[in-house]
Structure formats: C-alpha cells, structure tokens
Write a protein that holds these residues in place. Structure first.
Motif, PDB file in Angstrom:
ATOM      1  N   THR A   1       0.839  -1.200   0.000  1.00  0.00           N
ATOM      2  CA  THR A   1       0.000   0.000   0.000  1.00  0.00           C
ATOM      3  C   THR A   1       0.874   1.250   0.000  1.00  0.00           C
ATOM      4  O   THR A   1       0.596   2.217  -0.718  1.00  0.00           O
ATOM      5  N   GLN A   2       1.932   1.235   0.777  1.00  0.00           N
ATOM      6  CA  GLN A   2       2.850   2.374   0.807  1.00  0.00           C
ATOM      7  C   GLN A   2       3.475   2.601  -0.573  1.00  0.00           C
ATOM      8  O   GLN A   2       3.585   3.730  -1.028  1.00  0.00           O
ATOM      9  N   MET A   3       3.859   1.501  -1.231  1.00  0.00           N
ATOM     10  CA  MET A   3       4.451   1.627  -2.559  1.00  0.00           C
ATOM     11  C   MET A   3       3.425   2.154  -3.560  1.00  0.00           C
ATOM     12  O   MET A   3       3.745   3.024  -4.382  1.00  0.00           O
ATOM     13  N   ALA A   4       2.190   1.661  -3.480  1.00  0.00           N
ATOM     14  CA  ALA A   4       1.145   2.140  -4.390  1.00  0.00           C
ATOM     15  C   ALA A   4       0.937   3.642  -4.229  1.00  0.00           C
ATOM     16  O   ALA A   4       0.843   4.382  -5.216  1.00  0.00           O
ATOM     17  N   TRP A   5       0.874   4.112  -2.992  1.00  0.00           N
ATOM     18  CA  TRP A   5       0.685   5.547  -2.727  1.00  0.00           C
ATOM     19  C   TRP A   5       1.873   6.355  -3.219  1.00  0.00           C
ATOM     20  O   TRP A   5       1.717   7.409  -3.828  1.00  0.00           O
ATOM     21  N   ALA A   6       3.080   5.855  -2.994  1.00  0.00           N
ATOM     22  CA  ALA A   6       4.285   6.594  -3.347  1.00  0.00           C
ATOM     23  C   ALA A   6       4.541   6.625  -4.854  1.00  0.00           C
ATOM     24  O   ALA A   6       5.077   7.609  -5.369  1.00  0.00           O
ATOM     25  N   GLU A   7       4.165   5.583  -5.553  1.00  0.00           N
ATOM     26  CA  GLU A   7       4.534   5.454  -6.968  1.00  0.00           C
ATOM     27  C   GLU A   7       3.401   5.739  -7.954  1.00  0.00           C
ATOM     28  O   GLU A   7       3.655   5.884  -9.144  1.00  0.00           O
ATOM     29  N   ALA A   8       2.188   5.807  -7.486  1.00  0.00           N
ATOM     30  CA  ALA A   8       1.053   5.991  -8.403  1.00  0.00           C
ATOM     31  C   ALA A   8       1.143   7.321  -9.131  1.00  0.00           C
ATOM     32  O   ALA A   8       1.445   8.354  -8.532  1.00  0.00           O
ATOM     33  N   VAL A   9       0.894   7.285 -10.415  1.00  0.00           N
ATOM     34  CA  VAL A   9       0.861   8.497 -11.235  1.00  0.00           C
ATOM     35  C   VAL A   9      -0.578   8.981 -11.360  1.00  0.00           C
ATOM     36  O   VAL A   9      -0.848  10.174 -11.384  1.00  0.00           O
ATOM     37  N   ILE A  10      -1.504   8.019 -11.441  1.00  0.00           N
ATOM     38  CA  ILE A  10      -2.935   8.332 -11.485  1.00  0.00           C
ATOM     39  C   ILE A  10      -3.661   7.485 -10.450  1.00  0.00           C
ATOM     40  O   ILE A  10      -3.168   6.440 -10.023  1.00  0.00           O
ATOM     41  N   PHE A  11      -4.823   7.954 -10.067  1.00  0.00           N
ATOM     42  CA  PHE A  11      -5.684   7.221  -9.148  1.00  0.00           C
ATOM     43  C   PHE A  11      -7.033   7.030  -9.833  1.00  0.00           C
ATOM     44  O   PHE A  11      -7.606   7.999 -10.349  1.00  0.00           O
ATOM     45  N   LYS A  12      -7.517   5.789  -9.829  1.00  0.00           N
ATOM     46  CA  LYS A  12      -8.811   5.463 -10.435  1.00  0.00           C
ATOM     47  C   LYS A  12      -9.815   5.192  -9.324  1.00  0.00           C
ATOM     48  O   LYS A  12      -9.567   4.385  -8.423  1.00  0.00           O
ATOM     49  N   ARG A  13     -10.953   5.859  -9.410  1.00  0.00           N
ATOM     50  CA  ARG A  13     -11.982   5.733  -8.374  1.00  0.00           C
ATOM     51  C   ARG A  13     -12.434   4.291  -8.200  1.00  0.00           C
ATOM     52  O   ARG A  13     -12.688   3.843  -7.087  1.00  0.00           O
ATOM     53  N   ALA A  14     -12.531   3.544  -9.273  1.00  0.00           N
ATOM     54  CA  ALA A  14     -13.075   2.190  -9.205  1.00  0.00           C
ATOM     55  C   ALA A  14     -12.031   1.136  -8.829  1.00  0.00           C
ATOM     56  O   ALA A  14     -12.354  -0.051  -8.792  1.00  0.00           O
ATOM     57  N   SER A  15     -10.817   1.548  -8.501  1.00  0.00           N
ATOM     58  CA  SER A  15      -9.770   0.563  -8.220  1.00  0.00           C
ATOM     59  C   SER A  15      -9.938  -0.060  -6.835  1.00  0.00           C
ATOM     60  O   SER A  15     -10.398   0.593  -5.895  1.00  0.00           O
ATOM     61  N   PRO A  16      -9.545  -1.318  -6.693  1.00  0.00           N
ATOM     62  CA  PRO A  16      -9.593  -1.971  -5.382  1.00  0.00           C
ATOM     63  C   PRO A  16      -8.678  -1.279  -4.359  1.00  0.00           C
ATOM     64  O   PRO A  16      -8.986  -1.263  -3.170  1.00  0.00           O
ATOM     65  N   THR A  17      -7.585  -0.694  -4.822  1.00  0.00           N
ATOM     66  CA  THR A  17      -6.669   0.003  -3.913  1.00  0.00           C
ATOM     67  C   THR A  17      -7.358   1.203  -3.271  1.00  0.00           C
ATOM     68  O   THR A  17      -7.244   1.422  -2.057  1.00  0.00           O
ATOM     69  N   ILE A  18      -8.091   1.963  -4.066  1.00  0.00           N
ATOM     70  CA  ILE A  18      -8.833   3.117  -3.527  1.00  0.00           C
ATOM     71  C   ILE A  18      -9.882   2.627  -2.528  1.00  0.00           C
ATOM     72  O   ILE A  18     -10.058   3.221  -1.455  1.00  0.00           O
ATOM     73  N   ALA A  19     -10.566   1.550  -2.860  1.00  0.00           N
ATOM     74  CA  ALA A  19     -11.582   1.009  -1.943  1.00  0.00           C
ATOM     75  C   ALA A  19     -10.948   0.607  -0.612  1.00  0.00           C
ATOM     76  O   ALA A  19     -11.494   0.895   0.462  1.00  0.00           O
ATOM     77  N   LYS A  20      -9.782  -0.036  -0.688  1.00  0.00           N
ATOM     78  CA  LYS A  20      -9.091  -0.466   0.534  1.00  0.00           C
ATOM     79  C   LYS A  20      -8.630   0.737   1.356  1.00  0.00           C
ATOM     80  O   LYS A  20      -8.794   0.767   2.576  1.00  0.00           O
ATOM     81  N   LEU A  21      -8.050   1.732   0.689  1.00  0.00           N
ATOM     82  CA  LEU A  21      -7.602   2.933   1.402  1.00  0.00           C
ATOM     83  C   LEU A  21      -8.784   3.653   2.054  1.00  0.00           C
ATOM     84  O   LEU A  21      -8.696   4.089   3.206  1.00  0.00           O
TER      85      LEU A  21
END
Length: 133
Positions: free
Chosen positions: A90-110
């Motif tokens: 999760t830390q890597m996803a937050w640090a490295e993401a260039v875009i964020f998609k509303r429908a992504s499972p990562t956003i749901a988890k966060l």
C-alpha cells in the motif's frame, strides 16, 4: 428456436438458437412468417446501467489532483499518517502511483481503512478532477 420481439415497435424479432446464438429477423425475410407464427415473446427493454457506476468507472485523477483535493478537504495529513502505518505494498502504491482510479480496489481499501464512505470518495474525486494543472 425461441423468438422475442427485439424492439417495442415489433419491427424486428430476435431468434435464439438452441446453441445460444442469436439471429435478427426483419420483415421480408423468409423466417419472419415462421417467427410470427411461433408467437414471439414480448419486448423487454434492457435495464439501464446505474449512472453512478458509470461515473465512478470514468473517474481518474492525477497524483497532484488527488493530493490537492485531499489537502483542500483537510484530509491529506490523515491519509499520509494512515499510509505510513499501512503494509509495504500500500505504501508503494501511494508513493509510486501516477494516477488514481476511483473504481480501483486500492482506492476502496484505502477508503475503508480511513473510514471514508462512498459518497465522500466520490466527492473527493469530483473535486480532484476539477483541479486544472
């Protein structure tokens, strides 16, 4: 073969073969009389998609837009604190993401980890997408 009117005007019929494939039958075709004689089922309009689901699927925000929207909403410190305590992926996803998609499972988890409801996440994405870079 099963038959069903393909539209509410009755000007087309869909025939469904035993293998599940479909054929469109229009007036003037040889199969038209056969389809009418079989008594096609009435037309049933397809269910309309939920507009909120479609909107969420299209919501994408850049890293800057996302962080700016969180800052304006007063949530950026809370999010960063939560990320600091999260698992390494999760830390890597937050640090490295260039875009964020509303429908992504990562956003749901966060969002779940932060206790943010669906409506709040929707508003954050709408706000983020409105920010011009």
């Amino acid at each position: 073969m099963d038959y069903q009117f393909a539209n509410d005007s009755g000007s087309m019929i869909i025939g469904t073969r035993p293998d599940g494939s479909a054929v469109l039958i229009e007036p003037g075709q040889e199969a038209w009389a056969l389809a009418l004689a079989a008594g096609p089922s009435p037309y049933i309009a397809p269910a309309l998609p939920d507009p909120l689901i479609a909107e969420r699927a299209a919501m994408v925000a850049s890293r800057f837009q996302t962080r700016a929207a969180l800052y304006v909403a007063g949530l950026l410190p809370m999010v960063e604190d939560s990320i600091a305590r999260a698992d390494p992926l999760t830390q890597m996803a937050w640090a490295e993401a260039v875009i964020f998609k509303r429908a992504s499972p990562t956003i749901a988890k966060l969002a779940e980890g932060l206790g943010l409801d669906e409506a709040t996440i929707d508003e954050l994405f709408r706000s983020a997408m409105a920010i011009e870079v």
